[in-house]
Design an enzyme around this catalytic site. Structure first.
Site, PDB file in Angstrom:
ATOM      1  N   TYR A   1     -62.432 -49.036  12.008  1.00 22.00           N
ATOM      2  CA  TYR A   1     -61.684 -48.108  11.627  1.00 22.00           C
ATOM      3  C   TYR A   1     -62.523 -47.359  10.039  1.00 22.00           C
ATOM      4  CZ  TYR A   1     -59.067 -49.801  15.531  1.00 22.00           C
ATOM      5  OH  TYR A   1     -58.202 -50.099  16.696  1.00 22.00           O
TER       6      TYR A   1
ATOM      7  N   HIS B   1     -64.600 -54.392  21.599  1.00 16.32           N
ATOM      8  CA  HIS B   1     -63.920 -53.117  20.846  1.00 16.32           C
ATOM      9  C   HIS B   1     -64.159 -52.743  22.267  1.00 16.32           C
ATOM     10  CE1 HIS B   1     -62.388 -51.097  18.131  1.00 16.32           C
ATOM     11  NE2 HIS B   1     -62.008 -50.418  19.253  1.00 16.32           N
TER      12      HIS B   1
ATOM     13  N   LYS C   1     -62.153 -56.182  15.230  1.00 15.66           N
ATOM     14  CA  LYS C   1     -62.958 -55.865  16.788  1.00 15.66           C
ATOM     15  C   LYS C   1     -64.564 -55.735  16.318  1.00 15.66           C
ATOM     16  CE  LYS C   1     -58.756 -54.345  18.381  1.00 15.66           C
ATOM     17  NZ  LYS C   1     -58.804 -53.139  16.865  1.00 15.66           N
TER      18      LYS C   1
ATOM     19  N   ASP D   1     -53.252 -55.581  13.150  1.00 14.00           N
ATOM     20  CA  ASP D   1     -55.000 -54.861  13.817  1.00 14.00           C
ATOM     21  C   ASP D   1     -55.984 -54.010  13.099  1.00 14.00           C
ATOM     22  OD1 ASP D   1     -55.687 -54.632  16.745  1.00 14.00           O
ATOM     23  OD2 ASP D   1     -56.170 -52.945  16.067  1.00 14.00           O
TER      24      ASP D   1
END
Length: 289
Positions: free
Chosen positions: A49, A111, A78, A44
Site C-alpha cells: 500500500y 498477502h 502484510k 489494516d
C-alpha cells in the site's frame, strides 16, 4: 466494540479501518483522526500500500490526543508478494516495523499465496510461502508479531500450510461479500479456529459499486433505516466475520462503525446471502499453485 479472541490469545476488534489506496500524509492524518474519534481501534495496512510510514507518523501524533497508547490499538500489515521466501520475509517484516514506528505488530499476514515474478503454476510457490511462514513463526516467538496469518489463501493453500507449520495461522483475510459467499472456506476456518476476516465487503469502485447498488441490499437498507454499506458490513459481523472497510469520506468512516445499534433478521440475512454469484471483484487466487 465487539472483540474476537484469536487462537494466539490476543483480542482483535471485529471492525477495522482499511487503508488500501489511502496515500499522502494529510489524507491519512484526516482519516485516522476521524476513525479514532469514531471508535476505531484496528488499522489494516500492507507493504504494497506504500503508506506504512505515514500511518506510523500519524498514529504517533494522534494517539496521545485521545489518551491512547500503542497498546490500545490493533495494527496489521502484510508481506509483499515480492518478499516471499526465507530471510526475505523477515527483512520485509522488520522494515514494516520500522516504517510503522512500532516494536511489534498485532497481526502480520502473507498477502498472497504466490510470489511476484513467478507464474501462478510455478512449483516453487508452495515452498516459498512455507519458507515465509517459518520466518513469521520465528518473529512470533520473538514477540515482534502478536499473531500471524494469511491473506487470499484458498482452502487448499491453508491445508498445505497446516500440514507443515509449527504455529497455525490465526487469521485468514480474504475477499468475501454477498456476491462472493465463501461458506465452505468460512466453515473450514471455524473448524480450525482461524478467524475469518473479509475485505472488499462493499465491492469496488471499478465495478461501479454493484454491491452498494444491489436492489435487494437497497430494499433491506430502507426497511432498516440504514445505509447500504451498513447493511453489507452488518451481514458479515452478525456472522462473526471481521470487516475492514476503507473510506476517505469522514461521514462514511463514522457510519461504517455504527453497526451495533441494530440487528438483521434471519430473513434479511438469507436474502443477502442469496445474492451469491461467486464473483471476484479483487484478486483471484484460484490459479495459484
Amino acid at each position: 466494540m465487539k472483540m474476537v479472541t484469536l487462537l494466539s490469545g490476543n483480542d482483535m476488534p471485529i471492525i477495522g479501518l482499511g487503508t488500501f489506496k489511502l496515500r499522502g500524509r494529510d489524507l491519512i492524518h484526516k482519516c485516522l483522526q476521524t476513525a479514532l474519534e469514531a471508535g476505531y481501534r484496528s488499522f489494516d495496512t500492507a507493504a504494497v500500500y506504500k503508506n506504512e510510514s505515514d500511518i506510523g507518523d500519524c498514529l504517533i501524533e494522534l494517539l496521545p490526543k485521545y489518551g491512547l497508547t500503542r497498546n490500545d490499538i490493533f495494527l496489521t500489515s502484510k508481506l509483499a508478494p515480492k518478499d516471499q521466501g526465507a530471510n526475505r520475509c523477515r527483512e520485509a517484516c522488520l522494515t514494516s516495523l520500522t516504517n510503522l514506528k512500532t516494536e511489534y505488530l498485532d497481526l502480520y499476514l502473507i498477502h498472497w499465496p504466490g510470489t511476484q515474478g513467478r507464474k501462478p503454476g510455478d512449483q516453487d510457490n508452495p515452498r516459498l510461502r512455507r519458507d515465509s511462514w517459518r520466518d513469521m513463526e520465528t518473529l512470533y516467538k520473538e514477540g515482534k508479531l502478536k499473531a500471524i496469518g494469511v491473506s487470499n489463501f484458498e482452502q487448499r493453500h491453508l491445508i498445505d500450510l497446516l500440514e507443515s507449520c509449527e504455529i497455525q495461522p490465526h487469521v485468514l483475510q480474504t475477499e468475501h461479500h454477498p456476491h462472493l459467499v465463501q461458506s465452505s472456506l468460512v466453515e473450514f476456518c471455524r473448524h480450525h479456529q482461524i478467524h475469518f476476516q473479509a475485505y472488499a465487503s462493499l465491492g469496488t469502485t471499478t465495478d461501479n459499486n454493484k454491491l452498494l447498488t444491489d436492489p435487494t441490499v437497497i430494499s433491506i437498507a430502507k426497511n432498516n433505516s440504514k445505509t447500504t454499506a451498513q447493511i453489507l458490513l452488518k451481514w458479515a459481523i452478525q456472522q462473526d466475520i471481521g470487516v475492514i472497510p476503507k473510506s476517505s469520506n469522514p461521514d462514511h468512516i463514522k457510519s461504517n462503525m455504527d453497526l451495533f445499534s441494530f440487528e438483521l433478521s434471519k430473513e434479511d440475512l438469507a436474502r443477502i446471502s442469496g445474492l451469491d454469484s461467486q464473483h471476484h471483484y479483487c484478486w483471484d487466487p484460484r490459479g495459484i499453485l
